[in-house]
Design a protein around this motif. Structure first.
Motif, mmCIF file in Angstrom:
data_model
loop_
_atom_site.group_PDB
_atom_site.id
_atom_site.type_symbol
_atom_site.label_atom_id
_atom_site.label_comp_id
_atom_site.label_asym_id
_atom_site.label_seq_id
_atom_site.Cartn_x
_atom_site.Cartn_y
_atom_site.Cartn_z
ATOM 1 N N ASN A 87 -11.837 4.368 -3.596
ATOM 2 C CA ASN A 87 -11.888 5.759 -4.039
ATOM 3 C C ASN A 87 -10.549 6.424 -3.738
ATOM 4 O O ASN A 87 -10.399 7.183 -2.779
ATOM 5 C CB ASN A 87 -13.031 6.450 -3.288
ATOM 6 N N GLY A 88 -9.575 6.107 -4.541
ATOM 7 C CA GLY A 88 -8.192 6.508 -4.243
ATOM 8 C C GLY A 88 -7.630 5.565 -3.195
ATOM 9 O O GLY A 88 -8.391 4.907 -2.468
ATOM 10 N N SER A 89 -6.300 5.472 -3.108
ATOM 11 C CA SER A 89 -5.777 4.618 -2.037
ATOM 12 C C SER A 89 -6.015 5.259 -0.672
ATOM 13 O O SER A 89 -6.017 4.588 0.346
ATOM 14 C CB SER A 89 -4.318 4.236 -2.244
ATOM 15 N N THR A 112 7.139 9.759 6.284
ATOM 16 C CA THR A 112 6.405 9.040 5.249
ATOM 17 C C THR A 112 5.122 9.796 4.915
ATOM 18 O O THR A 112 4.912 10.917 5.375
ATOM 19 C CB THR A 112 6.160 7.577 5.692
ATOM 20 N N PHE A 113 4.276 9.175 4.122
ATOM 21 C CA PHE A 113 3.020 9.759 3.646
ATOM 22 C C PHE A 113 2.151 10.168 4.840
ATOM 23 O O PHE A 113 1.925 9.360 5.743
ATOM 24 C CB PHE A 113 2.330 8.692 2.805
ATOM 25 N N SER A 114 1.644 11.401 4.816
ATOM 26 C CA SER A 114 0.956 11.921 6.002
ATOM 27 C C SER A 114 -0.409 11.281 6.256
ATOM 28 O O SER A 114 -0.940 11.359 7.364
ATOM 29 C CB SER A 114 0.783 13.437 5.862
ATOM 30 N N ILE A 157 3.984 0.620 5.857
ATOM 31 C CA ILE A 157 5.305 0.745 5.226
ATOM 32 C C ILE A 157 5.093 1.210 3.787
ATOM 33 O O ILE A 157 4.471 0.513 2.990
ATOM 34 C CB ILE A 157 6.054 -0.601 5.250
ATOM 35 N N CYS A 158 5.592 2.375 3.492
ATOM 36 C CA CYS A 158 5.455 2.912 2.147
ATOM 37 C C CYS A 158 6.707 2.494 1.373
ATOM 38 O O CYS A 158 7.822 2.795 1.791
ATOM 39 C CB CYS A 158 5.347 4.426 2.246
ATOM 40 N N SER A 159 6.529 1.796 0.240
ATOM 41 C CA SER A 159 7.696 1.325 -0.516
ATOM 42 C C SER A 159 7.393 1.258 -2.008
ATOM 43 O O SER A 159 6.541 0.470 -2.416
ATOM 44 C CB SER A 159 8.128 -0.055 -0.018
ATOM 45 N N VAL A 186 1.768 -2.514 2.867
ATOM 46 C CA VAL A 186 2.826 -1.959 2.028
ATOM 47 C C VAL A 186 2.168 -1.089 0.953
ATOM 48 O O VAL A 186 1.380 -1.578 0.146
ATOM 49 C CB VAL A 186 3.675 -3.074 1.373
ATOM 50 N N ASP A 187 2.473 0.191 0.979
ATOM 51 C CA ASP A 187 1.888 1.146 0.035
ATOM 52 C C ASP A 187 2.812 1.265 -1.177
ATOM 53 O O ASP A 187 3.908 1.805 -1.086
ATOM 54 C CB ASP A 187 1.713 2.497 0.747
ATOM 55 N N GLU A 188 2.329 0.764 -2.311
ATOM 56 C CA GLU A 188 3.132 0.786 -3.540
ATOM 57 C C GLU A 188 2.610 1.812 -4.545
ATOM 58 O O GLU A 188 2.567 1.546 -5.752
ATOM 59 C CB GLU A 188 3.169 -0.617 -4.158
ATOM 60 N N PHE A 214 -4.007 4.720 -8.888
ATOM 61 C CA PHE A 214 -4.006 5.172 -10.288
ATOM 62 C C PHE A 214 -3.600 6.652 -10.379
ATOM 63 O O PHE A 214 -3.627 7.239 -11.449
ATOM 64 C CB PHE A 214 -5.397 5.005 -10.915
ATOM 65 N N SER A 215 -3.253 7.257 -9.238
ATOM 66 C CA SER A 215 -3.032 8.714 -9.224
ATOM 67 C C SER A 215 -1.678 9.129 -9.755
ATOM 68 O O SER A 215 -1.500 10.273 -10.153
ATOM 69 C CB SER A 215 -3.164 9.254 -7.795
ATOM 70 N N LYS A 216 -0.677 8.249 -9.734
ATOM 71 C CA LYS A 216 0.664 8.665 -10.077
ATOM 72 C C LYS A 216 1.022 8.183 -11.484
ATOM 73 O O LYS A 216 0.950 8.937 -12.428
ATOM 74 C CB LYS A 216 1.657 8.157 -9.030
ATOM 75 N N LEU A 223 -9.599 11.500 -10.631
ATOM 76 C CA LEU A 223 -10.757 10.598 -10.628
ATOM 77 C C LEU A 223 -10.785 9.661 -9.429
ATOM 78 O O LEU A 223 -11.749 8.925 -9.233
ATOM 79 C CB LEU A 223 -10.810 9.781 -11.931
ATOM 80 N N ARG A 224 -9.736 9.682 -8.603
ATOM 81 C CA ARG A 224 -9.708 8.951 -7.343
ATOM 82 C C ARG A 224 -9.905 7.448 -7.506
ATOM 83 O O ARG A 224 -10.997 6.920 -7.238
ATOM 84 C CB ARG A 224 -10.779 9.502 -6.371
ATOM 85 N N VAL A 225 -8.884 6.749 -7.921
ATOM 86 C CA VAL A 225 -8.956 5.294 -8.027
ATOM 87 C C VAL A 225 -7.719 4.667 -7.398
ATOM 88 O O VAL A 225 -6.582 5.047 -7.714
ATOM 89 C CB VAL A 225 -9.049 4.813 -9.498
HETATM 90 C C1 LIG Z 1 0.164 9.998 -3.761
HETATM 91 C C2 LIG Z 1 0.169 8.865 -2.820
HETATM 92 C C3 LIG Z 1 -0.936 8.010 -2.731
HETATM 93 C C4 LIG Z 1 -2.091 8.204 -3.655
HETATM 94 O O1 LIG Z 1 -3.277 8.330 -3.002
HETATM 95 P P1 LIG Z 1 -4.612 8.338 -3.864
HETATM 96 O O2 LIG Z 1 -5.629 8.477 -2.794
HETATM 97 O O3 LIG Z 1 -4.694 7.027 -4.592
HETATM 98 O O4 LIG Z 1 -4.558 9.500 -4.793
HETATM 99 C C5 LIG Z 1 -0.887 6.941 -1.861
HETATM 100 N N1 LIG Z 1 0.207 6.707 -1.124
HETATM 101 C C6 LIG Z 1 1.282 7.493 -1.202
HETATM 102 C C7 LIG Z 1 2.488 7.172 -0.417
HETATM 103 C C8 LIG Z 1 1.293 8.596 -2.039
HETATM 104 O O5 LIG Z 1 2.365 9.386 -2.084
#
Ligand SMILES: *Cc1c(COP(=O)(O)O)cnc(C)c1O
Length: 354
Positions: A87-89, A112-114, A157-159, A186-188, A214-216, A223-225
């Motif tokens: 349900n979203g990453s 990085t991503f909070s 690691i966000c990349s 690794v967050d892609e 699928f959000s970007k 829709l949270r995938v």
């Molecule tokens: C926007 C973003 C996500 C997306 O998260 P969802 O839950 O799939 O919408 C994930 N990781 C990073 C680094 C982001 O910036």
């Protein structure tokens, strides 16, 4: 009356955590959340709606999202047992933390991503921040040393990285993978915008996982995938904590339909990349320091106070993100929008920072 107190009963370790409340600014041009500026193409929406009639909403959804996983297998080149839909990453980040990190430590390569911090805390893990170096690369030696001496369970690691917009080199990632025993995530989320995927390393390193969204690039934030690519044994463990019906029927259907229309998305992604170059050029002409990017957003450093630029843009109805922190001092992040949105942003930026 009894003595019930919600705040006394609530978990002690979460007492100083503020709820994450995303800003809502109705009527604003929103270039703050790295969303896709384009809604689903009309033909994709029609296609989804057409298919709705053959689905039952009175029944629980497919717990393993099998149709979506099949479509993802052909999109990613990994077999179905390497894929788990979420349900979203965001949910996947939480599930990974719950499965592997509760009671231990999690390394976060800031800035990085909070959500790595939020979900680690919620899962009862302790986040440890190892700041990136001045060029935004990862401090590999510090990570290795810390991991060896402590009960570290996950390294996030966000990349390409949000908000610095750069990616990790495969050699650097392999240096980490070769020397640690914990899970390396690794967050892609931004990979479709031009980064080089690290997923090829999954077959070599059983302790590595990749998460995608699928959000970007696919414009399905509402829709949270999201999904996880990992060794089947890792997936089996995560399935023990995953909510059985995590991904609703409608979202599963929409995500499958998006993947059936990949060529439309290739055009959308190319358009966003071209708009990114357009914005970069305009900003460079304003003598604003912009950082290289392989994402759908731009990190930049105005020559005056970032907080002031941020609030002046708000007065012009433009919402971006102030990401200033020790490694990215006085920096702002703007998402690439449509041509009209980008022009409105540049026009306001000239006034605020020109
Ligand atoms: C926007 C973003 C996500 C997306 O998260 P969802 O839950 O799939 O919408 C994930 N990781 C990073 C680094 C982001 O910036």
């Amino acid at each position: 009356m009894n003595n019930f107190s919600a705040s006394k009963l609530a978990r002690d370790d979460l007492k100083d955590m503020e709820p994450y409340v995303p800003q809502q600014y109705p009527g604003m041009i929103r270039l703050d959340a790295n969303e896709n500026p384009y809604d689903l193409p009309r033909e994709v929406k029609d296609d989804i709606n057409e298919k709705l009639y053959s689905h039952y909403f009175n029944r629980y959804p497919d717990p393993l999202a099998n149709n979506l996983v099949k479509a993802l297998a052909s999109y990613t080149g990994f077999s179905e047992d390497y894929i788990l839909a979420g349900n979203g990453s965001d949910e996947i980040i939480l599930d990974l933390a719950l499965t592997f990190a509760a009671g231990g430590k999690v390394i976060i390569t800031s800035p990085t991503f909070s959500m790595y911090e939020v979900h680690s805390r919620v899962a009862g893990a302790e986040p440890v921040f190892i700041p990136r170096k001045s060029c935004f690369s990862i401090d590999i030696e510090k990570i290795k040393n810390y991991e060896q001496d402590t009960d570290t369970r996950i390294i996030f690691i966000c990349s390409p990285n949000n908000p610095t917009a750069n990616e990790i080199k495969h050699e650097e990632l392999e240096q980490i993978l070769n020397s640690v025993n914990c899970l390396v995530v690794v967050d892609e989320a931004y990979i479709e915008f031009g980064g080089k995927t690290t997923a090829v390393l999954l077959r070599k390193y059983p302790n590595m996982v990749v998460i995608r969204s699928f959000s970007k690039s696919f414009g399905l934030a509402g829709l949270r995938v999201g999904y996880l690519l990992a060794n089947p044994e890792v997936i089996r463990q995560v399935c023990r904590v995953k909510q059985p019906f995590n991904l609703n029927t409608y979202s599963q259907l929409a995500a499958v339909t998006v993947l059936e229309n990949l060529s439309l998305y290739q055009d959308i992604i190319e358009n966003i990349k071209a708009e990114r170059e357009y914005l970069l050029n305009k900003m460079k002409n304003l003598n604003i320091k912009v950082y290289p990017t392989v994402t759908n957003f731009i990190l930049f450093e105005p020559s005056c106070d970032a907080a002031k630029v941020h609030s002046e843009l708000l007065e012009h109805n433009i919402l971006i993100r102030n990401v200033s922190s020790p490694v990215v001092e006085n920096c702002l992040r703007v998402s690439v929008g449509t041509r009209d949105e980008n022009n409105a942003f540049i026009k306001a930026l000239v006034k605020a920072a020109g």
